[in-house]
Design a protein around this motif. Structure first.
Motif, PDB file in Angstrom:
ATOM      1  N   GLN A  39       0.875  -1.177   0.000  1.00 50.96           N
ATOM      2  CA  GLN A  39       0.000   0.000   0.000  1.00 50.96           C
ATOM      3  C   GLN A  39       0.908   1.221   0.000  1.00 50.96           C
ATOM      4  O   GLN A  39       1.814   1.321   0.835  1.00 50.96           O
ATOM      5  CB  GLN A  39      -0.864   0.036   1.265  1.00 50.96           C
ATOM      6  N   TYR A  40       0.679   2.127  -0.916  1.00 49.98           N
ATOM      7  CA  TYR A  40       1.485   3.351  -1.018  1.00 49.98           C
ATOM      8  C   TYR A  40       0.661   4.550  -0.568  1.00 49.98           C
ATOM      9  O   TYR A  40      -0.541   4.630  -0.870  1.00 49.98           O
ATOM     10  CB  TYR A  40       1.966   3.548  -2.454  1.00 49.98           C
ATOM     11  N   PHE A  41       1.325   5.479   0.107  1.00 47.02           N
ATOM     12  CA  PHE A  41       0.627   6.613   0.721  1.00 47.02           C
ATOM     13  C   PHE A  41       1.213   7.956   0.276  1.00 47.02           C
ATOM     14  O   PHE A  41       2.423   8.097   0.112  1.00 47.02           O
ATOM     15  CB  PHE A  41       0.698   6.517   2.252  1.00 47.02           C
ATOM     16  N   ASP A  42       0.291   8.927   0.160  1.00 53.41           N
ATOM     17  CA  ASP A  42       0.721  10.289  -0.154  1.00 53.41           C
ATOM     18  C   ASP A  42      -0.380  11.259   0.298  1.00 53.41           C
ATOM     19  O   ASP A  42      -1.507  10.837   0.591  1.00 53.41           O
ATOM     20  CB  ASP A  42       0.976  10.431  -1.663  1.00 53.41           C
ATOM     21  N   SER A  43      -0.056  12.538   0.291  1.00 54.34           N
ATOM     22  CA  SER A  43      -1.065  13.551   0.604  1.00 54.34           C
ATOM     23  C   SER A  43      -1.966  13.716  -0.626  1.00 54.34           C
ATOM     24  O   SER A  43      -1.616  13.271  -1.727  1.00 54.34           O
ATOM     25  CB  SER A  43      -0.387  14.886   0.934  1.00 54.34           C
ATOM     26  N   ALA A  44      -3.093  14.394  -0.446  1.00 56.45           N
ATOM     27  CA  ALA A  44      -4.043  14.572  -1.546  1.00 56.45           C
ATOM     28  C   ALA A  44      -3.429  15.348  -2.713  1.00 56.45           C
ATOM     29  O   ALA A  44      -3.823  15.176  -3.858  1.00 56.45           O
ATOM     30  CB  ALA A  44      -5.298  15.276  -1.034  1.00 56.45           C
ATOM     31  N   GLU A 135      -3.177   9.529   2.226  1.00 61.44           N
ATOM     32  CA  GLU A 135      -4.158   8.614   1.633  1.00 61.44           C
ATOM     33  C   GLU A 135      -3.431   7.496   0.896  1.00 61.44           C
ATOM     34  O   GLU A 135      -2.356   7.712   0.345  1.00 61.44           O
ATOM     35  CB  GLU A 135      -5.029   9.380   0.622  1.00 61.44           C
ATOM     36  N   CYS A 136      -4.073   6.343   0.899  1.00 57.81           N
ATOM     37  CA  CYS A 136      -3.519   5.228   0.133  1.00 57.81           C
ATOM     38  C   CYS A 136      -3.892   5.433  -1.333  1.00 57.81           C
ATOM     39  O   CYS A 136      -5.066   5.436  -1.672  1.00 57.81           O
ATOM     40  CB  CYS A 136      -4.074   3.911   0.655  1.00 57.81           C
ATOM     41  N   PHE A 137      -2.895   5.649  -2.175  1.00 53.24           N
ATOM     42  CA  PHE A 137      -3.198   5.916  -3.589  1.00 53.24           C
ATOM     43  C   PHE A 137      -2.979   4.700  -4.482  1.00 53.24           C
ATOM     44  O   PHE A 137      -3.366   4.701  -5.653  1.00 53.24           O
ATOM     45  CB  PHE A 137      -2.404   7.122  -4.119  1.00 53.24           C
ATOM     46  N   GLN A 215      -0.925   4.731 -14.323  1.00 53.06           N
ATOM     47  CA  GLN A 215      -1.409   4.981 -15.680  1.00 53.06           C
ATOM     48  C   GLN A 215      -2.833   4.428 -15.852  1.00 53.06           C
ATOM     49  O   GLN A 215      -3.706   5.095 -16.399  1.00 53.06           O
ATOM     50  CB  GLN A 215      -0.460   4.292 -16.657  1.00 53.06           C
ATOM     51  N   ARG A 216      -3.055   3.233 -15.322  1.00 49.91           N
ATOM     52  CA  ARG A 216      -4.361   2.588 -15.482  1.00 49.91           C
ATOM     53  C   ARG A 216      -5.423   3.090 -14.522  1.00 49.91           C
ATOM     54  O   ARG A 216      -6.576   3.273 -14.885  1.00 49.91           O
ATOM     55  CB  ARG A 216      -4.235   1.075 -15.228  1.00 49.91           C
ATOM     56  N   PHE A 217      -5.026   3.284 -13.256  1.00 50.40           N
ATOM     57  CA  PHE A 217      -6.044   3.509 -12.229  1.00 50.40           C
ATOM     58  C   PHE A 217      -6.049   4.899 -11.616  1.00 50.40           C
ATOM     59  O   PHE A 217      -6.995   5.281 -10.940  1.00 50.40           O
ATOM     60  CB  PHE A 217      -5.886   2.470 -11.097  1.00 50.40           C
ATOM     61  N   ARG A 218      -4.968   5.652 -11.802  1.00 52.95           N
ATOM     62  CA  ARG A 218      -4.863   7.006 -11.221  1.00 52.95           C
ATOM     63  C   ARG A 218      -4.352   7.983 -12.276  1.00 52.95           C
ATOM     64  O   ARG A 218      -3.242   8.531 -12.135  1.00 52.95           O
ATOM     65  CB  ARG A 218      -3.894   6.978 -10.031  1.00 52.95           C
TER      66      ARG A 218
END
Ligand code: V4E
Length: 231
Positions: A39-44, A135-137, A215-218
């Motif tokens: 699971q990868y996380f980043d700010s909005a 958030e988990c992106f 590329q596919r989902f975000r």
């Protein structure tokens, strides 16, 4: 201390049946097959990934991959078949890196994780992270076959991973862990030699799992990272 942390030097490749054959022919030792969820996380607003910082939780363990100093030269990086990232797994150190890169105020962070002796540093770190509202992106599962390979006349091992991600993407990786800057050149040479042995073409870089996932989902996140030349 910071300079002694490990740097992962890695070259990704398209894994076709011929590579698998070559891997077996060269006496690579299979270290086993593992399955793990990342699971990868980043700010909005993508504060971390726009700076090429990758915070992830893999099967309960945290890791931060961050660029090395040599990463600053974007032009050189674009030509390079190898990527180099510092890998940080100590939660206290991850926290220090996040404070620096996100520009977090000290008062926001003063009341937890003060000592390494703290009984549950891990739990406190997660509590501290919650306040950052990351958030988990990206979340995906990988089945990985790992191999150890020795180059002729060199008893140091190179690792080759064959990854199959659950969203339908396969990629191979040749990787070497080094601790210091001056080992970097030899690490890249060892990877290059392994690439030749496996018959890999060095024409263009192979996309990693994250590249394809975003590329596919975000697509919005992906576009931002392309624009910033992170991917
Ligand atoms: C550094 C990075 C990301 C984090 C994931 O890193 P990666 O080594 O690709 O994943 P994985 O699953 O093999 O981790 P390991 O098990 O080796 O610790 S996601 C994107 N990046 C940056 C990046 C890049 N710009 N270009 C390439 C070819 N790879 C990674």
């Amino acid at each position: 201390l910071r300079e002694e942390m490990s740097v992962e030097v890695e070259r990704k490749f398209v894994c076709d049946p011929q590579v698998l054959e070559k891997l077996k022919d060269t006496g690579a030792v299979c270290l086993g097959q593992y399955e793990f969820k990342d699971q990868y996380f980043d700010s909005a607003d993508f504060t971390l990934t726009l700076k090429d910082f990758w915070l992830r939780k893999r099967e309960g363990s945290w890791e931060l991959k961050r660029p090395t100093a040599s990463h600053l030269n974007a032009e050189k990086r674009a030509q390079d078949m190898c990527t180099k990232y510092r890998e940080i797994t100590e939660v206290l150190q991850i926290r220090a890196e996040l404070i620096a890169v996100m520009g977090i105020y000290a008062e926001h962070t003063s009341n937890s994780l003060q000592t390494e002796q703290s009984k549950d540093v891990h739990a406190e770190f997660e509590k501290w992270l919650q306040d950052l509202k990351l958030e988990c992106f990206a979340a995906f599962t990988t089945v990985r076959c790992s191999y150890a390979l020795e180059n002729e006349g060199d008893d140091r091992k190179v690792r080759v991973d064959l990854d199959q991600a659950d969203f339908g993407y396969c990629v191979g990786e040749i990787e070497v862990l080094v601790s210091e800057g001056d080992e970097m050149t030899s690490a890249m040479q060892r990877i290059e030699k392994t690439a030749q042995i496996l018959g890999l073409s060095s024409e263009k870089k192979t996309q990693g799992k994250m590249h394809v996932y975003l590329q596919r989902f975000r697509p919005d996140h992906y576009a931002e990272l392309l624009k910033a030349h992170v991917l």
